[in-house]
Scaffold this motif. Structure first.
Motif, PDB file in Angstrom:
ATOM      1  N   TYR A  54       3.471   2.718   2.826  1.00 56.69           N
ATOM      2  CA  TYR A  54       3.591   1.472   3.022  1.00 56.69           C
ATOM      3  C   TYR A  54       3.442   0.786   1.769  1.00 56.69           C
ATOM      4  O   TYR A  54       3.994  -0.095   1.193  1.00 56.69           O
ATOM      5  N   LEU A  55       2.407   1.073   1.022  1.00 59.71           N
ATOM      6  CA  LEU A  55       1.949   0.523  -0.357  1.00 59.71           C
ATOM      7  C   LEU A  55       3.353   0.727  -1.514  1.00 59.71           C
ATOM      8  O   LEU A  55       3.608  -0.158  -2.108  1.00 59.71           O
ATOM      9  N   HIS A  56       3.845   1.902  -1.356  1.00 57.70           N
ATOM     10  CA  HIS A  56       4.762   1.998  -2.223  1.00 57.70           C
ATOM     11  C   HIS A  56       6.103   1.405  -1.990  1.00 57.70           C
ATOM     12  O   HIS A  56       6.893   0.825  -2.771  1.00 57.70           O
ATOM     13  N   ASP A  57       6.305   1.111  -0.651  1.00 52.55           N
ATOM     14  CA  ASP A  57       7.659   0.434  -0.255  1.00 52.55           C
ATOM     15  C   ASP A  57       7.261  -1.108  -0.629  1.00 52.55           C
ATOM     16  O   ASP A  57       8.109  -1.996  -0.859  1.00 52.55           O
ATOM     17  N   GLU A  58       6.029  -1.582  -0.795  1.00 56.22           N
ATOM     18  CA  GLU A  58       5.892  -2.840  -1.351  1.00 56.22           C
ATOM     19  C   GLU A  58       6.087  -3.047  -2.872  1.00 56.22           C
ATOM     20  O   GLU A  58       6.419  -3.867  -3.512  1.00 56.22           O
ATOM     21  N   LEU A  59       5.347  -2.004  -3.587  1.00 55.20           N
ATOM     22  CA  LEU A  59       5.265  -2.005  -4.976  1.00 55.20           C
ATOM     23  C   LEU A  59       6.421  -1.366  -5.767  1.00 55.20           C
ATOM     24  O   LEU A  59       6.836  -1.826  -6.836  1.00 55.20           O
ATOM     25  N   HIS A  60       6.940  -0.422  -5.121  1.00 52.42           N
ATOM     26  CA  HIS A  60       8.116   0.386  -5.598  1.00 52.42           C
ATOM     27  C   HIS A  60       7.697   1.002  -7.168  1.00 52.42           C
ATOM     28  O   HIS A  60       8.646   0.912  -8.161  1.00 52.42           O
ATOM     29  N   ILE A  61       6.739   1.229  -7.343  1.00 53.04           N
ATOM     30  CA  ILE A  61       6.278   2.105  -8.687  1.00 53.04           C
ATOM     31  C   ILE A  61       6.801   3.651  -8.600  1.00 53.04           C
ATOM     32  O   ILE A  61       6.633   4.146  -7.652  1.00 53.04           O
ATOM     33  N   THR A  62       7.271   3.895  -9.792  1.00 49.39           N
ATOM     34  CA  THR A  62       7.629   5.442  -9.837  1.00 49.39           C
ATOM     35  C   THR A  62       6.549   6.349  -9.565  1.00 49.39           C
ATOM     36  O   THR A  62       5.396   6.167 -10.650  1.00 49.39           O
ATOM     37  N   SER A  63       6.418   7.086  -8.490  1.00 47.38           N
ATOM     38  CA  SER A  63       5.276   7.572  -8.230  1.00 47.38           C
ATOM     39  C   SER A  63       5.533   9.266  -8.142  1.00 47.38           C
ATOM     40  O   SER A  63       6.487   9.820  -7.503  1.00 47.38           O
ATOM     41  N   VAL A  64       4.551  10.159  -8.371  1.00 46.46           N
ATOM     42  CA  VAL A  64       4.515  11.659  -8.189  1.00 46.46           C
ATOM     43  C   VAL A  64       3.387  11.926  -7.635  1.00 46.46           C
ATOM     44  O   VAL A  64       2.142  11.674  -8.139  1.00 46.46           O
ATOM     45  N   PHE A  65       3.348  12.681  -6.478  1.00 45.33           N
ATOM     46  CA  PHE A  65       2.150  13.126  -5.868  1.00 45.33           C
ATOM     47  C   PHE A  65       2.005  14.581  -5.603  1.00 45.33           C
ATOM     48  O   PHE A  65       3.343  15.168  -5.369  1.00 45.33           O
ATOM     49  N   VAL A  66       1.314  15.364  -5.771  1.00 41.32           N
ATOM     50  CA  VAL A  66       1.117  16.805  -5.553  1.00 41.32           C
ATOM     51  C   VAL A  66       0.263  16.796  -4.400  1.00 41.32           C
ATOM     52  O   VAL A  66      -0.470  16.260  -4.002  1.00 41.32           O
ATOM     53  N   THR A  67       0.993  17.855  -3.634  1.00 45.15           N
ATOM     54  CA  THR A  67       0.197  18.429  -2.245  1.00 45.15           C
ATOM     55  C   THR A  67       0.803  19.984  -2.135  1.00 45.15           C
ATOM     56  O   THR A  67       1.698  20.484  -2.486  1.00 45.15           O
TER      57      THR A  67
END
Lengths: 353, 333
Positions: free
Chosen positions: A181-194
């Motif tokens: 949800y937060l990413h949809d608001e901010l649209h910051i280029t993000s990478v997450f490891v899982t």
């Protein structure tokens, strides 16, 4: 293009943690680096952040070469698995840290910092927690503070290293959705490891699947789940049943017991196996039920084929199970609804028993 | 709570009180009693009467060693002792030694702990073992090392000095035409190292070196790199990293190391005795001076200085216990 990684390798002694990685991470997307432990995903993330130096290759941020840039000049936000909050600082001081340490000429004034921290606390739903210390917060709250702290410096890239790994299942679920949800608001280029395929499938725009220091597949969650390019990806994205088969005149035959070289293997997801009490269309494989386990509204059934003694696991709905369980469970029929073959001539449309 | 006390199933019932009693007895006889003696002697509390009262004797008091009986009016001797110029010089030298050694060893100890816990390099394990070296070898040998380096028959007396004159490098010669060694040159310029204050500083530096690093290394290892990496990604410089993130986390451990360093620096005898040369009023620290006084049968003065040293030790102990308490609370909190 957000982040361009070209030909990056990293060795720890003789061990190649990353071997010639080429990867483009699009601007504004949430990308998951998914892989088993030892696949190099965390190393890759740390190289992007500048916390590790690649032995070879280059990193570009928004077209600008960042390979030689120090971590503190890269403008990345980094969220650690174990939060890494500063224990001796309050939540407010933690979030304000990145702003307060700036050189005087680029440092915002006190009032601006205060307003910004308040806004971030609001965003991560921790209003009123400003004066608390990290030790007074739950794991989920700590990770949200860590995220707010990373976002306070307005990074161009947000990097998250197993951000939900240390949290319990329920909080993990909540936080995942909240991150999306937060990413949809901010649209910051993000990478997450899982290492959790479910997490990657649920949260990300794109998944990069890594194994043994190399990239196996890149695609949207739907693409990689529906069309895994190889057995590794198939196996990593979910449970799998393996059946060996043989091509006979364009039709796949499952009746052979011994496996020959060149015989293809069928990859079947448990939910692509159905169970019926009869063999109405003649496509059923006679089997018996060994055990079953009710997992909420799904039932995991372990079966064994009467011919060939092959074990298989099926996952069916609770309703189907309830309809089935009155029958003789030693004589039922399983049907393969969908399967995948990784073989040179892998076109097939039907199978025979 | 109304729940019945849990029965102890781990050990025989008599073992616990027995162990506690034995340990307590040992503590009283070998630690508490000598400690009380030092203070009572220094302040001339009549131990004989005291003991008699405590033990319930009446009239005939038990015979005590002549040492205890031979003391005069303690309180005035005590004051006189602290007025003595040589005693004051000894106290001053001990304090200067602490002031010299503690900051240096704190600085280098922090650097070493940082290097060992934050970086990977070859020979790291060797370095960790070397830190412990001053603890492993006898202080006397630590002192001798400095005699061997800086003494008249040491390495410094084997190093010839050279001079640059007339475009050529020639050996430096003295008025009599003898070659001048580094040792002789230092002596000629009144720069004595051993049997002088610098030697005392060096020997103390050596024996107190491990405390800070040893205290910090496990603490910093436990802390890990996450906090610092987080600070780096937030734009912190090296100095900001240390003062705003690392130091607040290690400050109690650091203080603990500093306290231990101070205690050892003020109390060190063996290493300092070897390099001191025992020039009264010049190169005698408190422990050395106590030994001199004792050797000269000046028991009252010896006990007065000893009680002062013990008082410092006790204060150190209390501070140390307080810090330990804080550290423990910090770890569990």
């Amino acid at each position: 293009m957000g982040i361009e990684i070209s030909n990056v390798s990293k060795y720890f002694g003789d061990f190649a943690a990353l071997d010639g990685i080429d990867l483009k991470i699009p601007d504004g997307e949430l990308t998951a680096l998914l892989g088993p432990s030892g696949s190099g995903k965390t190393t890759l993330l740390r190289i992007i952040a500048g916390l590790e130096t690649p032995d070879q290759g280059s990193i570009r941020f928004f077209g600008e070469d960042a390979t030689q840039k120090r971590t503190r000049d890269r403008k990345v936000g980094f969220v650690f698995q174990h939060y890494a909050l500063f224990k001796h600082m309050t939540i407010f001081e933690n979030i304000a840290f990145g702003l307060r340490i700036r050189p005087r000429k680029s440092r915002p004034d006190k009032e601006t910092i205060r307003a910004k921290v308040e806004r971030l606390l609001d965003m991560v739903q921790l209003n009123g927690m400003a004066r608390r210390f990290p030790s007074e917060l739950s794991g989920g709250q700590k990770q949200r503070v860590a995220l707010a702290r990373a976002l306070a410096v307005e990074p161009k890239v947000l990097l998250l290293d197993e951000p939900f790994g240390a949290l319990d299942a329920k909080v993990r679920q909540e936080l995942r959705r909240w991150l999306r949800y937060l990413h949809d608001e901010l649209h910051i280029t993000s990478v997450f490891v899982t290492h959790d395929q479910e997490e990657a499938l649920e949260v990300s725009d794109r998944i990069v699947i890594l194994n043994k220091g190399g990239i196996e597949q890149i695609g949207t969650p739907e693409e990689v789940y529906d069309n895994p390019v190889n057995p590794f990806v198939y196996g990593f994205l979910g449970n799998v049943n393996l059946f060996h088969a043989r091509f006979e005149e364009g039709v796949l035959s499952l009746r052979h017991r011994e496996k020959d070289d060149g015989d293809p293997t069928l990859f079947i997801r448990p939910h692509d196996i159905s169970i019926a009490p009869d063999n109405a269309d003649g496509k059923g494989i006679a089997a018996r039920v060994l055990t079953h386990k009710v997992l909420g509204n799904r039932v995991r059934v372990t079966l064994k084929t009467l011919e060939g003694d092959r074990e298989a696991e099926a996952e069916i709905g609770k309703k189907e199970w309830n309809a089935l369980k009155g029958n003789d469970l030693d004589a039922i029929y399983l049907r393969i609804l969908e399967a995948k073959i990784y073989a040179p001539n892998e076109t097939w449309s039907d199978y025979v028993i | 709570m109304n729940a019945p006390a849990l029965k102890n199933c781990l050990e025989p019932r008599w073992l616990r009180p027995l162990l506690i009693a034995v340990a307590l007895l040992f503590l009283v006889v070998f630690i508490l009693l000598p400690l009380v003696t030092i203070f009572s002697q220094a302040l001339d509390v009549n131990l004989q009467d005291y003991l008699a009262a405590a033990l319930g004797y009446e009239g005939a008091t038990p015979e005590l060693p002549p040492l205890f009986a031979s003391l005069g009016d303690g309180a005035s001797v005590y004051r006189a002792a602290l007025d003595d110029a040589e005693v004051r010089a000894a106290i001053r030298l001990s304090l200067f030694t602490v002031l010299f050694c503690v900051p240096l060893n704190t600085f280098f100890g922090v650097m070493l702990a940082w290097a060992i816990t934050k970086f990977d390099f070859r020979g790291k394990n060797l370095l960790i073992s070397l830190i412990e070296l001053p603890f492993a070898i006898s202080p006397v040998i630590a002192g001798l090392i400095f005699i061997l380096i800086f003494g008249a028959s040491g390495w410094l007396n084997m190093v010839d000095l050279y001079t640059f004159a007339d475009g050529r490098i020639t050996k430096l010669l003295d008025a009599d035409g003898n070659t001048v060694t580094l040792y002789k040159w230092l002596m000629a310029h009144d720069l004595k190292i051993v049997f002088a204050v610098p030697g005392i500083f060096l020997a103390t530096l050596f024996v107190t070196f491990p405390f800070v690093a040893r205290e910090l290394i496990p603490l910093m290892q436990e802390m890990g790199k996450d906090d610092e990496e987080a600070a780096l990604t937030l734009g912190a410089s090296g100095w900001q990293l240390f003062f705003k993130v690392t130091l607040p986390n290690i400050k109690w451990g650091l203080l603990y190391g500093v306290i231990l360093t101070s205690a050892r620096a003020i109390g060190e005898f063996g290493a300092v005795a070897v390099v001191s040369g025992n020039v009264r009023g010049e190169t005698t620290t408190m422990p050395l001076y106590i030994e001199i006084l004792y050797g000269e049968y000046q028991f009252a003065t010896a006990f007065a200085v000893a009680s002062l040293l013990t008082l410092i030790a006790l204060v150190t102990l209390v501070v140390k216990a307080a810090i330990e308490y804080v550290l423990k609370k910090q770890r569990t909190g």
